[in-house]
Design an enzyme around this catalytic site. Sequence first.
Site, short mmCIF file in Angstrom:
data_model
loop_
_atom_site.label_atom_id
_atom_site.label_comp_id
_atom_site.label_asym_id
_atom_site.label_seq_id
_atom_site.Cartn_x
_atom_site.Cartn_y
_atom_site.Cartn_z
N LYS A 123 8.95 -108.28 36.21
CA LYS A 123 7.82 -109.12 36.64
C LYS A 123 6.88 -108.45 37.64
O LYS A 123 6.43 -109.08 38.60
CB LYS A 123 8.35 -110.43 37.26
N ASP B 132 17.45 -117.56 39.78
CA ASP B 132 16.75 -118.85 39.72
C ASP B 132 17.30 -119.75 38.61
O ASP B 132 17.28 -120.98 38.72
CB ASP B 132 15.22 -118.68 39.59
#
Length: 535
Positions: A239, A275
């Site tokens: 990312k 997450d």
Amino acid sequence: MDQELNGAMSSVSINSNGLATKPHLNGHNNTNTSTSTNNNSSSNNSKDETDNVRRKATTTTAPTTTNASPASTTVIQTSSASAAEKKKMVYELCQQLLLTDEQIQELCYRILHEVRRGLAKDTHPKANVKCFVTYVQDLPNGNERGKFLALDLGGTNFRVLLIHLQENNDFQMESRIYAIPQHIMIGSGIQLFDHIAECLSNFMAEHNVYAERLPLGFTFSFPLRQLGLTKGLLETWTKGFNCAGVVNEDVVQLLKDAIARRGDVQIDVCAILNDTTGTLMSCAWKNHNCKIGLIVGTGSNACYVERVEDAELFDVQDNHKPHVLINTEWGAFGDNGALDFVRTEFDRDIDMHSINPGKQTFEKMISGMYMGELVRLVLVKMTKAGILFNGQDSEVLNTRGLFFTKYVSEIEADEPGNFTNCRLVLEELGLNNATDGDCANVRYICECVSKRAAHLVSAGIATLINKMDEPHTTVGVDGSVYRFHPKFHNLMVEKITQLIKPGITFDLMLSEDGSGRGAALVAAVACREDVVNSK
Ligand code: BGC
């Protein structure tokens, strides 16, 4: 040391009803952190959103009308004939973006194969879907209590949270978002962790817990080879992050070192988690059927509950707990070519120009970091071919990264036949002369890209549901794409329903701030006995 950081962006408190109690923006931009407990409502608290701000359609642009004077009759005929022809060309070019039922079945088969390879000791080293053991074995039972700190790193922003878990599934939460400047995202690991420690220290001072020694859960949403609940080596950055000196290092230790370098606050790091794990835990707190955590945001990934005997890399012996959460890291599916049969020229372009070519192949076809860019590449190709906008491009359209993923959601939020949002987006791109035909084609392109993403995610989720083989599975979901795209949820429900074994049922549950509250819950479950004993 307690002065405001430059990067501090916003601060908010919420209670267990999800009501923001004192939101205020601190400057920079329009991100805030209010949340909501209503599963159907859009909430902009998502930590990993690429661009989460819905445009308010305030102006309506009249559709382009054709002059109906006799002199223009020929023009009308030619342009309508050519519009139909253009529509057909757009449709044909987009077919490569649509997955047939057979292709999706084949994907399920390949994903399962890769998950099994990740779980098994012999094949794990070469597997793309690593299936890392999380060391989380207990789901919350609702009795978790206490005050916890949480750090959430892994999306566009970094957050620090203070969470107070109370009785009756009640909780209080205060949080603050801090920007991670680009130079830190690609700087040194020391810089990154010093920045995190500074934000943490400032937050603790602001929230009057500076002198307390609180348990902390660290949501670190990158592929982590965990060696325990408080130890994990970074496998690779994803990312857009690429901080030097962190790969193969224990990130908990790097955090502790940075806190020690400051020497001003005392912290007990009780857990490091992904997450997806936080999402699963925060949903499982209320719904004990929740066995999968899914993120479709800046990145994409899923975790699920696996039987200990199938998690061959799980090295805790005989603790009589039957299950352990597995972080699949499915974003890397396809890095060995397993997705080549459905990849397009646009996917190859995205990969080639990314910071991590050859990596996160599945993620690059799905997540918010890439979805807008995929659409842009299709638009550019069609414009160059003269099919869109009469062949007239713009500087913004031709610039990488400037077709934001939020545009896809906005364009698809227009009612059919209405192009209000679409025109606003095109105007932002400097394309002011779009016809209704252009708008319809742009919308179709967005639909193909987002539908493909939803179907790819569905193939992964259906594979996990079938593998677990429970009568009913709840999937906890978070991430900006899932939250803000108007059709993503329905597309997923429809496709997963088609793909799961007869007799199994499922539902998708929007997570209430998995990375924040989930981190507190993992920390709470880890020290549940301590908390109970200390009472
Ligand atoms: C990371 C995962 C994370 C996902 C969603 C991916 O790029 O590798 O660890 O769960 O993004 O944030």
